[in-house]
Scaffold this active site. Structure first.
Site, PDB file in Angstrom:
ATOM      1  N   GLU A   1      36.585  47.475  37.472  1.00 32.83           N
ATOM      2  CA  GLU A   1      36.437  46.004  37.183  1.00 32.83           C
ATOM      3  C   GLU A   1      35.256  45.620  36.605  1.00 32.83           C
ATOM      4  OE1 GLU A   1      38.884  43.717  36.752  1.00 32.83           O
ATOM      5  OE2 GLU A   1      40.295  45.784  36.873  1.00 32.83           O
TER       6      GLU A   1
ATOM      7  N   HIS B   1      37.486  38.178  40.149  1.00 35.07           N
ATOM      8  CA  HIS B   1      36.386  39.302  40.102  1.00 35.07           C
ATOM      9  C   HIS B   1      35.448  38.566  41.163  1.00 35.07           C
ATOM     10  CE1 HIS B   1      37.878  40.355  35.876  1.00 35.07           C
ATOM     11  NE2 HIS B   1      38.291  42.108  37.208  1.00 35.07           N
TER      12      HIS B   1
ATOM     13  N   CYS C   1      30.555  35.943  31.964  1.00 38.12           N
ATOM     14  CA  CYS C   1      31.881  36.966  31.634  1.00 38.12           C
ATOM     15  C   CYS C   1      31.889  37.342  30.352  1.00 38.12           C
ATOM     16  CB  CYS C   1      33.462  36.166  31.843  1.00 38.12           C
ATOM     17  SG  CYS C   1      34.256  36.470  33.325  1.00 38.12           S
TER      18      CYS C   1
END
Length: 440
Positions: A172, A246, A364
């Site tokens: 990820e 995450h 992000c």
């Protein structure tokens, strides 16, 4: 060596598709009208603000959506218009999946290691395969193309191919990676994971764990990191089940500072003890407990999905989403971080609501890349932020982006044409060359 924040430009098809299980914000806003123009301008304003603080800032382009390449690979044939029309009629969910603007969250674009930490003295970048979610997995090929265009000088940069796209090596990107460093000590890389492909470990029960231990280990090998400078902490299953899909939802670090929630990692106390041993007395950490900051508030307000930035005077500042100011427990925690013996001396709250509604805060939206002046000079693409580039990109957004986008608008073939026209112009603005499949 200076840190540059490569922010993702929000794409023209920014919409609320609700495509990610475990991403509570994404699920709660599914089907609502979105505002792509506002979203992109909010992102540009964040870049302007960070640059004004004296921090390195750059930009990464969005990806073509809907992905006609992906739709054709799924069996839809004909002209571009016929492909979109048929997908809308026969498999509308596939059209939604291939129309996501999720590449704007460039923390998931890749994992990066600076030249100071790698055996061959080059900057290493590995695009994330994002194999756990189809709408994100289709990003990897274009991300690889874009990174190779920007970091093209092989004397300074090693751009690897994504890890094999299987569940065994689900990666990820930097959303599960943190680099910490103190003067006189080697940089320490935290490569977190939520599940193992081969080992029997306790995982979450409500939401999927995305990153595998095996992917994190492969990244450390690819980037030629010293084994003594790499740690592989497991994400806390309870944190994942609370919505921390995450690591950067519950932890963020920068140089000698780490702030985290007690549900970020399994045995966070043990992890901090190891970090103190490796980084010395200059290392600082602040932990939020469940009592102080309930996990639901942390996931709602995203105080840990903030950017922690080192300023030119050596102090640090936090750039947090405005939701953290509006949520008392989150605001009080950030105020405690500033009040305690930490390098952080200020918190700034920015409006990135269009991204937040899809589960992406300030952290992000950026990929951290550490560059020496020589490495910076080896990059010929016009991706580094300047006021002139800001004005150019803001004008580009206003010319090409729709003010409002509703779910049914994804079925309009004109949207795909608008996006390709916009991105073709953008590659000229950024001097990237032909990085998209429709340009080849």
């Amino acid at each position: 060596m200076r840190e540059y924040n490569f922010d993702g430009l929000v794409g023209p098809t920014h919409n609320y598709g609700g495509l990610s299980p475990g991403n509570l914000a994404s699920q709660s806003h599914v089907g609502e009208p979105s505002h792509p123009r506002d979203a992109a301008l909010q992102g540009l304003e964040k870049m302007r603000f960070v640059s004004a603080l004296g921090v390195g800032q750059a930009v990464l382009p969005p990806q073509p959506r809907p992905s006609l390449h992906a739709l054709r690979a799924l069996g839809f044939t004909g002209s571009d218009e016929e492909v979109i029309t048929r997908a809308a009629r026969e498999a509308e969910h596939l059209l939604r999946l291939t129309s996501s603007a999720s590449s704007m969250w460039t923390a998931n674009a890749a994992t990066v290691a600076p030249s100071a930490d790698t055996a061959d003295g080059r900057v290493h970048l590995t695009p994330a395969n994002l194999s756990q979610m189809y709408h994100r997995a289709i990003e990897a090929e274009t991300t690889h193309s874009v990174l190779r265009a920007i970091f093209s000088n092989e004397k300074y940069f090693a751009v690897h191919a994504p890890l094999p796209g299987s569940g065994h090596f689900a990666d990820e990107g930097a959303a599960n990676h943190t680099r910490l460093a103190t003067p006189g000590h080697a940089g320490v890389h935290l490569l977190a994971w939520g599940r193992s492909a081969w080992q029997d470990v306790q995982g979450p029960s409500r939401f999927p764990a995305r990153q595998t231990l095996e992917a994190s280990q492969a990244l450390a090998r690819l980037h030629q990191l010293d084994a003594k400078s790499v740690l592989f902490p497991q994400q806390h299953p309870e944190g994942i089940d609370a919505g921390a899909f995450h690591t950067d939802v519950l932890a963020v670090g920068n140089e000698r500072f780490l702030m985290l929630h007690e549900l970020a990692f399994v045995d966070h106390a043990g992890l901090l003890a190891v970090l103190r041993e490796k980084l010395g007395q200059d290392f600082r950490a602040v932990v939020a407990t469940k009592a102080e900051l309930p996990a639901k508030d942390a996931v709602k307000a995203y105080p840990f999905n903030s950017q922690v930035l080192t300023l030119p005077d050596g102090t640090m500042a936090i750039v947090a989403p405005i939701e953290s100011r509006e949520t008392p427990a989150a605001r009080q925690f950030l105020e405690r971080v500033v009040a305690e013996d930490t390098p952080v001396k200020a918190v700034h709250y920015l409006d990135v609501r269009q991204s937040m509604n899809n589960g992406g805060g300030p952290a992000c939206l950026r990929q951290r890349v550490w560059l020496t002046d020589e490495e910076r000079g080896a990059i010929k693409a016009d991706v580094f932020y300047t006021p002139a580039l800001h004005d150019s990109l803001a004008g580009w957004v206003r010319r090409h982006y729709r003010e409002v986008l509703r779910p049914k608008d994804l079925q309009d073939p004109q949207l795909a044409r608008e996006t390709m026209t916009a991105l073709d112009e953008l590659t000229r603005i950024l001097n990237l060359g032909s990085v998209y499949d429709f340009q080849r």
